[in-house]
Design a protein around this motif. Structure first.
Motif, PDB file in Angstrom:
ATOM      1  N   PRO A  87       0.830  -1.212   0.000  1.00 13.32           N
ATOM      2  CA  PRO A  87       0.000   0.000   0.000  1.00 13.32           C
ATOM      3  C   PRO A  87       0.864   1.261   0.000  1.00 13.32           C
ATOM      4  CG  PRO A  87      -0.745  -1.563   1.655  1.00 13.32           C
ATOM      5  CD  PRO A  87       0.564  -2.078   1.152  1.00 13.32           C
ATOM      6  N   ASP A  88       0.408   2.276  -0.714  1.00 13.39           N
ATOM      7  CA  ASP A  88       1.098   3.559  -0.793  1.00 13.39           C
ATOM      8  C   ASP A  88       0.213   4.622  -0.155  1.00 13.39           C
ATOM      9  OD1 ASP A  88       3.012   5.522  -1.566  1.00 13.39           O
ATOM     10  OD2 ASP A  88       1.777   6.027  -3.301  1.00 13.39           O
ATOM     11  N   ALA A  89       0.613   5.097   1.033  1.00 18.96           N
ATOM     12  CA  ALA A  89      -0.213   6.055   1.767  1.00 18.96           C
ATOM     13  C   ALA A  89      -0.282   7.410   1.066  1.00 18.96           C
ATOM     14  CB  ALA A  89       0.343   6.233   3.182  1.00 18.96           C
ATOM     15  N   GLN A  90       0.779   7.779   0.338  1.00 18.88           N
ATOM     16  CA  GLN A  90       0.818   9.092  -0.304  1.00 18.88           C
ATOM     17  C   GLN A  90      -0.249   9.230  -1.385  1.00 18.88           C
ATOM     18  OE1 GLN A  90       4.598  10.052  -2.022  1.00 18.88           O
ATOM     19  NE2 GLN A  90       4.042  12.137  -2.549  1.00 18.88           N
ATOM     20  N   SER A  91      -0.414   8.195  -2.213  1.00 20.14           N
ATOM     21  CA  SER A  91      -1.380   8.248  -3.303  1.00 20.14           C
ATOM     22  C   SER A  91      -2.669   7.504  -2.975  1.00 20.14           C
ATOM     23  CB  SER A  91      -0.769   7.650  -4.568  1.00 20.14           C
ATOM     24  OG  SER A  91      -0.480   6.269  -4.384  1.00 20.14           O
ATOM     25  N   ASN A  92      -2.734   6.924  -1.762  1.00 14.53           N
ATOM     26  CA  ASN A  92      -3.892   6.115  -1.373  1.00 14.53           C
ATOM     27  C   ASN A  92      -4.125   4.990  -2.385  1.00 14.53           C
ATOM     28  OD1 ASN A  92      -5.993   5.368   0.303  1.00 14.53           O
ATOM     29  ND2 ASN A  92      -7.494   6.613  -0.787  1.00 14.53           N
ATOM     30  N   GLY A  93      -3.023   4.463  -2.875  1.00 16.65           N
ATOM     31  CA  GLY A  93      -3.103   3.393  -3.865  1.00 16.65           C
ATOM     32  C   GLY A  93      -2.211   2.229  -3.483  1.00 16.65           C
ATOM     33  N   MET A  94      -1.600   1.629  -4.499  1.00 13.60           N
ATOM     34  CA  MET A  94      -0.808   0.435  -4.288  1.00 13.60           C
ATOM     35  C   MET A  94       0.473   0.495  -5.119  1.00 13.60           C
ATOM     36  SD  MET A  94      -1.091  -2.524  -2.593  1.00 13.60           S
ATOM     37  CE  MET A  94      -2.854  -2.863  -2.471  1.00 13.60           C
ATOM     38  N   GLU A  95       1.603   0.207  -4.470  1.00 12.00           N
ATOM     39  CA  GLU A  95       2.865   0.047  -5.189  1.00 12.00           C
ATOM     40  C   GLU A  95       3.008  -1.422  -5.598  1.00 12.00           C
ATOM     41  OE1 GLU A  95       6.026   1.369  -2.726  1.00 12.00           O
ATOM     42  OE2 GLU A  95       5.579   3.507  -2.994  1.00 12.00           O
ATOM     43  N   TYR A  96       3.589  -1.649  -6.757  1.00 13.06           N
ATOM     44  CA  TYR A  96       3.795  -3.013  -7.216  1.00 13.06           C
ATOM     45  C   TYR A  96       5.229  -3.180  -7.710  1.00 13.06           C
ATOM     46  CZ  TYR A  96       3.281  -0.940 -11.866  1.00 13.06           C
ATOM     47  OH  TYR A  96       3.439  -0.158 -12.986  1.00 13.06           O
ATOM     48  N   GLU A  97       5.715  -4.393  -7.599  1.00 17.07           N
ATOM     49  CA  GLU A  97       7.057  -4.723  -8.084  1.00 17.07           C
ATOM     50  C   GLU A  97       7.032  -6.112  -8.707  1.00 17.07           C
ATOM     51  OE1 GLU A  97      11.091  -6.065  -5.959  1.00 17.07           O
ATOM     52  OE2 GLU A  97      10.619  -3.944  -5.590  1.00 17.07           O
ATOM     53  N   PHE A  98       7.355  -6.181  -9.972  1.00 24.37           N
ATOM     54  CA  PHE A  98       7.414  -7.448 -10.699  1.00 24.37           C
ATOM     55  C   PHE A  98       8.873  -7.762 -11.011  1.00 24.37           C
ATOM     56  CE2 PHE A  98       7.933  -9.502 -14.840  1.00 24.37           C
ATOM     57  CZ  PHE A  98       7.298 -10.712 -14.601  1.00 24.37           C
ATOM     58  N   THR A  99       9.315  -8.961 -10.690  1.00 24.09           N
ATOM     59  CA  THR A  99      10.684  -9.366 -10.986  1.00 24.09           C
ATOM     60  C   THR A  99      10.677 -10.738 -11.640  1.00 24.09           C
ATOM     61  OG1 THR A  99      11.018 -10.423  -8.824  1.00 24.09           O
ATOM     62  CG2 THR A  99      11.618  -8.097  -9.017  1.00 24.09           C
ATOM     63  N   CYS A 100      11.651 -10.959 -12.464  1.00 24.16           N
ATOM     64  CA  CYS A 100      11.839 -12.278 -13.071  1.00 24.16           C
ATOM     65  C   CYS A 100      13.326 -12.599 -13.130  1.00 24.16           C
ATOM     66  CB  CYS A 100      11.209 -12.354 -14.457  1.00 24.16           C
ATOM     67  SG  CYS A 100      11.924 -11.260 -15.679  1.00 24.16           S
ATOM     68  N   PHE A 101      13.633 -13.882 -13.063  1.00 22.92           N
ATOM     69  CA  PHE A 101      15.011 -14.351 -13.058  1.00 22.92           C
ATOM     70  C   PHE A 101      15.111 -15.564 -13.965  1.00 22.92           C
ATOM     71  CE2 PHE A 101      18.116 -17.408 -11.505  1.00 22.92           C
ATOM     72  CZ  PHE A 101      19.274 -16.647 -11.442  1.00 22.92           C
ATOM     73  N   ARG A 102      16.193 -15.624 -14.724  1.00 21.21           N
ATOM     74  CA  ARG A 102      16.403 -16.767 -15.613  1.00 21.21           C
ATOM     75  C   ARG A 102      17.886 -17.090 -15.675  1.00 21.21           C
ATOM     76  NH1 ARG A 102      14.376 -21.373 -18.064  1.00 21.21           N
ATOM     77  NH2 ARG A 102      15.447 -21.747 -20.022  1.00 21.21           N
ATOM     78  N   ARG A 103      18.243 -18.314 -15.264  1.00 24.21           N
ATOM     79  CA  ARG A 103      19.624 -18.752 -15.410  1.00 24.21           C
ATOM     80  C   ARG A 103      19.773 -19.388 -16.784  1.00 24.21           C
ATOM     81  NH1 ARG A 103      24.082 -18.895 -13.145  1.00 24.21           N
ATOM     82  NH2 ARG A 103      23.268 -17.970 -11.220  1.00 24.21           N
ATOM     83  N   MET A 104      20.498 -18.693 -17.647  1.00 25.18           N
ATOM     84  CA  MET A 104      20.656 -19.142 -19.029  1.00 25.18           C
ATOM     85  C   MET A 104      21.616 -20.321 -19.134  1.00 25.18           C
ATOM     86  SD  MET A 104      18.563 -16.963 -20.192  1.00 25.18           S
ATOM     87  CE  MET A 104      18.716 -17.302 -21.939  1.00 25.18           C
ATOM     88  N   SER A 105      22.664 -20.310 -18.292  1.00 25.96           N
ATOM     89  CA  SER A 105      23.657 -21.381 -18.276  1.00 25.96           C
ATOM     90  C   SER A 105      24.384 -21.313 -16.937  1.00 25.96           C
ATOM     91  CB  SER A 105      24.646 -21.231 -19.441  1.00 25.96           C
ATOM     92  OG  SER A 105      25.436 -20.052 -19.282  1.00 25.96           O
TER      93      SER A 105
END
Length: 303
Positions: free
Chosen positions: A200-218
């Protein structure tokens, strides 16, 4: 499969985007062992200014993983950390003490073979008798559950704080919810991971989000991406900040780099000088408080 702690949902991607991994300043780290159980370490660095930060650490380890660490930081004072893994069955306990406060953390994570291995939990308690003229007592609890068939884990945390002015009238405890977080972790394979964290983001009365992805290629290459931003109740458009990063093993050396949509970037190269010495070189450009690019070059020598 053991369910990771909620705070570890983004563990595999955090180091790719940390500022101190690229903005190294100028630092020297000297480590030595006294016998097989005691280790000594001295750190001298200057990051973000001309002031030199000095820290001395003495660590005593046992074969069962139990550890006592004493730290003398010339800026923060004396500190003590005690780590007791498997104190009772699968419960780990850790306590950190300083001149001003104390924090105790308890973790419970059933083994992968146990029947109740579908969840994990962690609780941390913090107390400071005089923080900015206030007595502060807080508790942070997190919980996560997982499903091996779906390769999906769901979790969250909540922080409860109780504060009172030291020079005011005495009052009974008045705990309040300071913040909470929810998240998901999807691990389709050992080399791939996706996570979404909502706060939750109190400043905007909304929601912060964070999307992450990880991939080990080799075995020698891994890539990661992150996007974070926020939305409010009016669905106001806040452009997300998108970051891309990667790490490559080059023989005995290691190269790591990142770039984001704010035109910030960083590159770090770790060179193995000898069996007992390594040199980290870093160059980075981050936005300053007045939104100007601040390019820096740094190094850290470890012996």
């Amino acid at each position: 499969m053991a369910v990771p702690f909620f705070s570890d949902f983004t563990k595999r991607t955090k180091d790719y985007f940390k500022r101190d991994k690229y903005d190294l300043g100028q630092g020297i780290e000297i480590a030595a062992k006294c016998g097989g159980d005691i280790g000594l370490k001295g750190k001298f660095s200057s990051v973000g200014g001309p002031q030199v930060r000095s820290k001395f650490v003495a660590t005593m380890k046992r074969d069962n993983g139990r550890e006592i660490e004493v730290t003398e930081d010339l800026n923060k004072g004396l500190g003590l950390k005690v780590t007791l893994p498997k104190l009772y069955r699968n419960i780990d306990l850790q306590s950190e003490h300083s001149n001003a406060d104390v924090e105790v953390t308890a973790k419970y994570q059933p083994s992968a073979e146990a029947k109740n291995s579908f969840y994990s939990a962690k609780v941390a308690g913090y107390f400071n008798p005089s923080k900015n003229g206030k007595r502060v007592c807080s508790t942070k609890a997190e919980f996560a559950v997982g499903d091996d068939q779906l390769n999906l884990s769901v979790g969250g945390d909540i922080t409860i704080v109780d504060e009172a002015k030291n020079d005011g009238a005495s009052q009974s405890p008045d705990p309040k919810i300071k913040s909470y977080t929810l998240g998901f972790l999807y691990t389709p394979s050992k080399s791939t991971q996706y996570s979404v964290i909502y706060t939750p983001d109190a400043q905007s009365n909304g929601m912060e989000y964070e999307f992450t992805c990880f991939r080990r290629m080799s075995e020698k290459c891994a890539l990661s991406a992150k996007a974070f931003g926020k939305v409010d109740t009016k669905l106001t458009g806040y452009p997300p900040v998108i970051s891309l990063a990667g790490g490559w093993t080059l023989g005995a050396n290691y190269l790591q780099a990142f770039v984001n949509s704010r035109k910030e970037w960083g590159m770090a190269y770790k060179v193995r000088v000898s069996d007992t010495a390594s040199l980290n070189l870093g160059v980075s450009s981050f936005l300053s408080a007045d939104q100007r690019s601040d390019t820096k070059f740094g190094y850290k020598l470890s012996v």
